[in-house]
Design a protein around this motif. Structure first.
Motif, short mmCIF file in Angstrom:
data_model
loop_
_atom_site.label_atom_id
_atom_site.label_comp_id
_atom_site.label_asym_id
_atom_site.label_seq_id
_atom_site.Cartn_x
_atom_site.Cartn_y
_atom_site.Cartn_z
N VAL A 204 0.86 -1.18 0.00
CA VAL A 204 0.00 0.00 0.00
C VAL A 204 0.90 1.23 0.00
CG1 VAL A 204 -1.75 1.27 1.31
CG2 VAL A 204 -1.80 -1.24 1.26
N ASN A 205 0.54 2.21 -0.85
CA ASN A 205 1.30 3.46 -0.87
C ASN A 205 0.29 4.61 -0.81
OD1 ASN A 205 0.51 4.29 -3.60
ND2 ASN A 205 1.82 2.62 -4.32
N PRO A 206 0.76 5.84 -0.66
CA PRO A 206 -0.18 6.97 -0.54
C PRO A 206 -1.18 7.09 -1.70
CG PRO A 206 2.00 7.67 0.12
CD PRO A 206 2.15 6.28 -0.45
N GLU A 207 -0.77 6.73 -2.92
CA GLU A 207 -1.69 6.84 -4.06
C GLU A 207 -2.76 5.77 -4.06
OE1 GLU A 207 0.66 9.06 -7.62
OE2 GLU A 207 0.79 6.89 -7.59
N THR A 208 -2.53 4.65 -3.37
CA THR A 208 -3.49 3.54 -3.39
C THR A 208 -4.21 3.32 -2.06
OG1 THR A 208 -1.82 1.88 -2.82
CG2 THR A 208 -2.17 2.35 -5.18
N LEU A 209 -3.88 4.08 -1.04
CA LEU A 209 -4.44 3.87 0.29
C LEU A 209 -5.97 3.89 0.29
CD1 LEU A 209 -4.03 3.44 3.30
CD2 LEU A 209 -3.85 5.93 3.55
N GLU A 210 -6.59 4.87 -0.36
CA GLU A 210 -8.06 4.96 -0.38
C GLU A 210 -8.67 3.74 -1.09
OE1 GLU A 210 -9.97 7.10 1.32
OE2 GLU A 210 -8.06 7.81 2.09
N PHE A 211 -8.01 3.26 -2.15
CA PHE A 211 -8.46 2.06 -2.85
C PHE A 211 -8.53 0.88 -1.89
CE2 PHE A 211 -7.27 -1.90 -4.95
CZ PHE A 211 -8.27 -2.01 -5.89
N TRP A 212 -7.46 0.65 -1.13
CA TRP A 212 -7.41 -0.50 -0.22
C TRP A 212 -8.38 -0.35 0.94
CZ3 TRP A 212 -5.94 -4.58 -2.38
CH2 TRP A 212 -4.96 -4.55 -3.37
N LYS A 213 -8.58 0.86 1.43
CA LYS A 213 -9.58 1.08 2.48
C LYS A 213 -10.96 0.71 1.96
CE LYS A 213 -7.52 4.96 5.02
NZ LYS A 213 -7.70 6.40 5.30
N ALA A 214 -11.28 1.13 0.74
CA ALA A 214 -12.59 0.84 0.15
C ALA A 214 -12.79 -0.65 -0.06
CB ALA A 214 -12.76 1.60 -1.16
N ILE A 215 -11.76 -1.36 -0.56
CA ILE A 215 -11.87 -2.81 -0.75
C ILE A 215 -12.20 -3.48 0.58
CG2 ILE A 215 -10.49 -4.91 -1.21
CD1 ILE A 215 -11.60 -3.59 -3.72
N GLY A 216 -11.60 -3.00 1.65
CA GLY A 216 -11.89 -3.53 2.99
C GLY A 216 -13.35 -3.36 3.39
N GLN A 217 -14.03 -2.41 2.75
CA GLN A 217 -15.45 -2.17 3.00
C GLN A 217 -16.33 -2.77 1.91
OE1 GLN A 217 -15.60 2.11 3.25
NE2 GLN A 217 -14.44 2.16 5.15
N GLY A 218 -15.72 -3.55 1.01
CA GLY A 218 -16.48 -4.20 -0.06
C GLY A 218 -16.81 -3.29 -1.24
N LYS A 219 -16.08 -2.17 -1.36
CA LYS A 219 -16.31 -1.22 -2.46
C LYS A 219 -15.10 -1.18 -3.38
CE LYS A 219 -19.02 1.76 0.54
NZ LYS A 219 -19.06 3.07 1.20
N LEU A 220 -15.34 -0.99 -4.67
CA LEU A 220 -14.26 -0.89 -5.65
C LEU A 220 -14.16 0.56 -6.11
CD1 LEU A 220 -12.17 -2.28 -7.48
CD2 LEU A 220 -14.01 -2.61 -9.14
N LEU A 221 -13.01 1.18 -5.84
CA LEU A 221 -12.76 2.54 -6.30
C LEU A 221 -11.82 2.52 -7.49
CD1 LEU A 221 -12.14 4.61 -3.02
CD2 LEU A 221 -14.26 4.35 -4.32
N ILE A 222 -12.10 3.38 -8.47
CA ILE A 222 -11.20 3.61 -9.58
C ILE A 222 -10.97 5.12 -9.64
CG2 ILE A 222 -11.88 1.55 -10.88
CD1 ILE A 222 -13.70 3.31 -12.59
N LYS A 223 -10.07 5.54 -10.49
CA LYS A 223 -9.83 6.97 -10.64
C LYS A 223 -10.51 7.48 -11.90
CE LYS A 223 -6.96 8.55 -7.39
NZ LYS A 223 -6.12 9.72 -7.40
N GLY A 224 -11.05 8.69 -11.81
CA GLY A 224 -11.60 9.40 -12.95
C GLY A 224 -10.79 10.66 -13.16
N CYS A 225 -10.84 11.20 -14.36
CA CYS A 225 -10.09 12.42 -14.67
C CYS A 225 -11.08 13.54 -14.98
CB CYS A 225 -9.17 12.18 -15.86
SG CYS A 225 -8.25 13.66 -16.34
N ARG A 226 -10.95 14.64 -14.29
CA ARG A 226 -11.82 15.80 -14.53
C ARG A 226 -11.48 16.51 -15.84
NH1 ARG A 226 -11.34 16.13 -8.69
NH2 ARG A 226 -13.41 15.76 -7.79
#
Length: 126
Positions: A10-32
């Protein structure tokens, strides 16, 4: 099943992704800047190189784009690229399916599994 799944660092760029997986959610990145979604999470968009990325909760649904059966492993396992409904592909494991039943184009959904280390990892089930 957890014998073969390892948890990436886990690194700072992926931390939110791994937290969400722990809650059963899949996060991806979008570009504004270009409105494209991408995976693997990173600060700069791989489509336009803008630094205007943000987290988006994915549906967790997709289809098998490509796969292979690891026949020399016991038990056999299926690794695959899954094309998410939102566009990006994710390299993952297909779980809970007989390898003989796995087909390109088959619909799949997110199934959070445990890694060798006991941590949650995203896998997909048919």
């Amino acid at each position: 099943m957890s014998d073969y799944l390892s948890h990436p660092a886990v690194n700072p760029e992926t931390l939110e992704f791994w937290k969400a997986i722990g809650q059963g959610k899949l996060l991806i990145k979008g570009c504004r800047a270009c409105n494209e979604a991408h995976f693997y999470p990173r600060a700069h968009c791989p489509h336009c190189d803008a630094d205007e990325t943000h987290w988006v909760e994915a549906s967790g649904r997709g289809s098998i784009y490509s796969f292979t059966v690891m026949r020399r492993e016991n038990p056999q396992r299926v690794v695959a690229y899954v094309a998410l409904e939102e566009g990006p592909t994710i390299f993952t494991n297909i779980v809970g399916a007989d390898p003989a039943d796995v087909r390109i184009g088959a619909p799949v959904h997110l199934q959070v599994s445990q890694s060798q280390e006991g941590l949650p990892v995203p896998t997909f089930a048919m």
